[in-house]
Design an enzyme around this catalytic site. Sequence first.
Site, PDB file in Angstrom:
ATOM      1  CD  GLU A   1      -2.489  -1.188   2.745  1.00  0.00           C
ATOM      2  OE1 GLU A   1      -2.421  -0.203   3.508  1.00  0.00           O
ATOM      3  OE2 GLU A   1      -3.050  -2.247   3.044  1.00  0.00           O
TER       4      GLU A   1
ATOM      5  CE  LYS B   1       4.999   5.302   7.136  1.00  0.00           C
ATOM      6  NZ  LYS B   1       4.666   6.612   7.604  1.00  0.00           N
TER       7      LYS B   1
ATOM      8  CG  ASP C   1       3.660  12.734   5.024  1.00  0.00           C
ATOM      9  OD1 ASP C   1       3.561  12.482   6.242  1.00  0.00           O
ATOM     10  OD2 ASP C   1       4.545  13.477   4.554  1.00  0.00           O
TER      11      ASP C   1
ATOM     12  CB  CYS D   1      17.871  48.403   3.788  1.00  0.00           C
ATOM     13  SG  CYS D   1      17.046  48.127   2.210  1.00  0.00           S
TER      14      CYS D   1
ATOM     15  CB  CYS E   1      17.391  52.447   1.052  1.00  0.00           C
ATOM     16  SG  CYS E   1      16.576  51.735   2.480  1.00  0.00           S
TER      17      CYS E   1
ATOM     18  CB  CYS F   1      13.286  51.240   0.815  1.00  0.00           C
ATOM     19  SG  CYS F   1      14.146  49.717   0.449  1.00  0.00           S
TER      20      CYS F   1
HETATM   21  S1  IVH Z   1      -0.972   0.433   8.826  1.00  0.00           S
HETATM   22  C1  IVH Z   1      -0.490  -1.726  12.830  1.00  0.00           C
HETATM   23  N1  IVH Z   1      -1.048   1.470   6.423  1.00  0.00           N
HETATM   24  O1  IVH Z   1       2.098   5.420   9.028  1.00  0.00           O
HETATM   25  C2  IVH Z   1      -0.431  -1.091  11.492  1.00  0.00           C
HETATM   26  N2  IVH Z   1      -0.274   2.833   8.199  1.00  0.00           N
HETATM   27  O2  IVH Z   1       4.610   5.134  10.555  1.00  0.00           O
HETATM   28  C3  IVH Z   1      -1.037   0.226  11.466  1.00  0.00           C
HETATM   29  N3  IVH Z   1       0.289   5.141   7.522  1.00  0.00           N
HETATM   30  O3  IVH Z   1       0.728   5.057  12.227  1.00  0.00           O
HETATM   31  C4  IVH Z   1      -0.661   1.104  10.365  1.00  0.00           C
HETATM   32  N4  IVH Z   1      -0.216   4.912   5.412  1.00  0.00           N
HETATM   33  O4  IVH Z   1      -0.386   6.706  10.560  1.00  0.00           O
HETATM   34  C5  IVH Z   1      -0.736   1.667   7.724  1.00  0.00           C
HETATM   35  N5  IVH Z   1      -1.215   2.270   4.251  1.00  0.00           N
HETATM   36  C6  IVH Z   1      -0.913   2.473   5.535  1.00  0.00           C
HETATM   37  C7  IVH Z   1      -0.442   3.722   6.005  1.00  0.00           C
HETATM   38  C8  IVH Z   1      -0.117   3.855   7.350  1.00  0.00           C
HETATM   39  C9  IVH Z   1       0.219   5.744   6.337  1.00  0.00           C
HETATM   40  C10 IVH Z   1       0.768   5.805   8.756  1.00  0.00           C
HETATM   41  C11 IVH Z   1      -0.013   5.482   9.990  1.00  0.00           C
HETATM   42  C12 IVH Z   1       0.971   4.796  10.906  1.00  0.00           C
HETATM   43  C13 IVH Z   1       2.263   5.373  10.421  1.00  0.00           C
HETATM   44  C14 IVH Z   1       3.416   4.509  10.808  1.00  0.00           C
END
Ligand code: IVH
Length: 682
Positions: free
Chosen positions: A113, A115, A117, A406, A409, A430
């Site tokens: 998946e 991640k 932000d 500055c 000036c 200025c």
């Molecule tokens: S799973 C026990 N899946 O990343 C597993 N977390 O650094 C729970 N996050 O606390 C997390 N995308 O806030 C999971 N596809 C994703 C995510 C994800 C972002 C965040 C989440 C987690 C943090 C960990």
Amino acid sequence: MPLKEIIERIEFLRTEINRHNYNYYVASAPTISDFEFDKLLEELITLETEYPQFADSNSPTMRVGGEITKEFRQVRHKYSMLSLGNTYSPEELTDFDQRVQKLLGEPYEYICELKYDGVAIGLTYINGVLTQAVTRGDGESGDDVTNNVRTIHSVPLKLKGTDFPAEFEIRGEIMLPRKSFNRLNDERIELGYEPFANPRNAASGSLKMQDSAEVAKRRLDCFLYFILGEGLPYLNHFENLKKAREWGFNIPNYMVKSQDINGVLDFISAWNIDRKELPFDIDGVVIKVNSIEQQQKLGFTAKSPRWAIAYKFNPERALTRLLSVAFQVGRTGAVTPVANLDPVQLAGTVVKRASLHNADIIRELDVRIGDMIYVEKGGEIIPKIVGREISQRPENAIEFVFITVCPECNTPLVRTEGEAANYCPNENGCPPQIKGRLEHFISRKAMDINSLGEGKIEILYNNHLVNDLADLYDLTYDKLLGIEKVLASAEGKEKRISLREKSVRNILDGLAASKGAPFEKVLYALGIRYVGETVAKKLARHFQQIEKLETASFDELITVPEIGDKIAGSIIKYFLDEKNILIVKRLKEHSLQFSADYQVNTEDNKLNGASFVVTGVFAEFSRDELKAEIEKYGGRNVSSVSSKTNFIIAGDGMGPSKRKKAEELGITILTEEEFIQMIIRS
Ligand code: IVH
């Protein structure tokens, strides 16, 4: 209509609107136009207002927020909210895979998946209804931000179907898409607030706002990626998430199944490149063992699951030499250091200059001229210096000193308490400040004089024809014709360009036409600090005449919706300066529009000039919204209670002394509800 039919219609509208919300916000595939959608919503709002006995806190009309949370309640998580272990290289990831292999000793598959932000959130649903939304906090307990989360359109308030567990939790990430982030920051800059550093900070700040109606305006989104509870429909993560999508959750499509670690590495390489195309920020990918039984077998360490891991992308960063630092003076006098770099390739562009922000940041980074420094794309937009490579510091590296006068000036710079920037206070002497103000004045959103541009302003200024805004209107054909700009040509010879008849005519025509620009544009064009386009509009509508604005007190100014201390202070300061008063006077003599007749038609003039004091905290509206409603219906906001006050709208927390004074003066005290009745019914 008989009540039975009303109930049916309300139910029908709620289901329809929920379905269209899902199509729009989750599936990104709307099936009706915005206009048709608005019609449905309007009808539902009307019915719910007429028949308040059928109100439902899960109705789609409740997305606009309005609940005020003074302090977020701390809630204990039913299941700890752990974070993930991080890896930064394929080798570390392979180590993770080997641990999994060894511990399981049987075949397994991974789900890859993105991640996201943003800010982690846990949503609890009981019998298909959202009952609680809690932030991670310390992992054991977090803040109850339910009121705010309820305003996010992609979070279902009520689930579709019937095959969901009676109680479960779903976790995900609240995010601010880049487009909404940029819009929000533009607005903040215009209103004189610090912009957010990145979408994550903006999302986190938004979730913690007290007024959920404000949160509703921020357009947050929520992606869900983890479901927990008893009686989940499937024995694996992937199928459960797919099922959750059917219930109405925003489960991202960016998930793939992989039978081995090589597939995972391919997913990572692809997204490391493609992430730039996404409309939101990600900082890596997450890899999870799919089978729930195997997840349970692998279990957790003290901090994180053994069945999942994050792979973090390197932020895009380049190493190059800091050649010199120049100082730029802006229209407002703010002095910003700009680094000149040895050109370097970064995230698809060649970077030659980078922002150093201010003196504090330079000191913190300890960068010297000649250093090899790291540049990153801050929020992928403006490159910034994030560090230096001390091992590569040349012996002759020059320590950096922030200038004290500055560069344009020579005026000693000043630093205002609480602000990081250094300012040149010589507003009227200025050159870049004067030229900047003139450029702002003629710009499209201000007076929109497109026959003048940066280049022409430069010529006019250098020829001592304009020094302030009003000078522009003293220009004549004879003064302009033939004035010259001297350019240094490539061969070192001087080249002169002069204004010809046609340009002169265009400039004068443009200036004459600008006299028709409405008051709000003229007000914005004056360049009063923190008075951006929206603020100018609000001020123009409220005061209607420049004289009223000029003489307004601080207290009067802050009664205007969205005008806070900072903007009010800046307006007062502007009109305390005789030079500004004189410029306005001269512009007025040149027939610029300094008043506006915003006719309130009788229907909208229900409050008929009555004066209101708004105090306390309200359930339906924020204070600013109430003030806006008062103005909309032809009332006036005043800041303190006096014998001239007609009404007080009292929310929670109205002080007893204010109440006593109001009672003594015989002023009518209204509740929020009574006020709403007043504008709806009268
Ligand atoms: S799973 C026990 N899946 O990343 C597993 N977390 O650094 C729970 N996050 O606390 C997390 N995308 O806030 C999971 N596809 C994703 C995510 C994800 C972002 C965040 C989440 C987690 C943090 C960990």
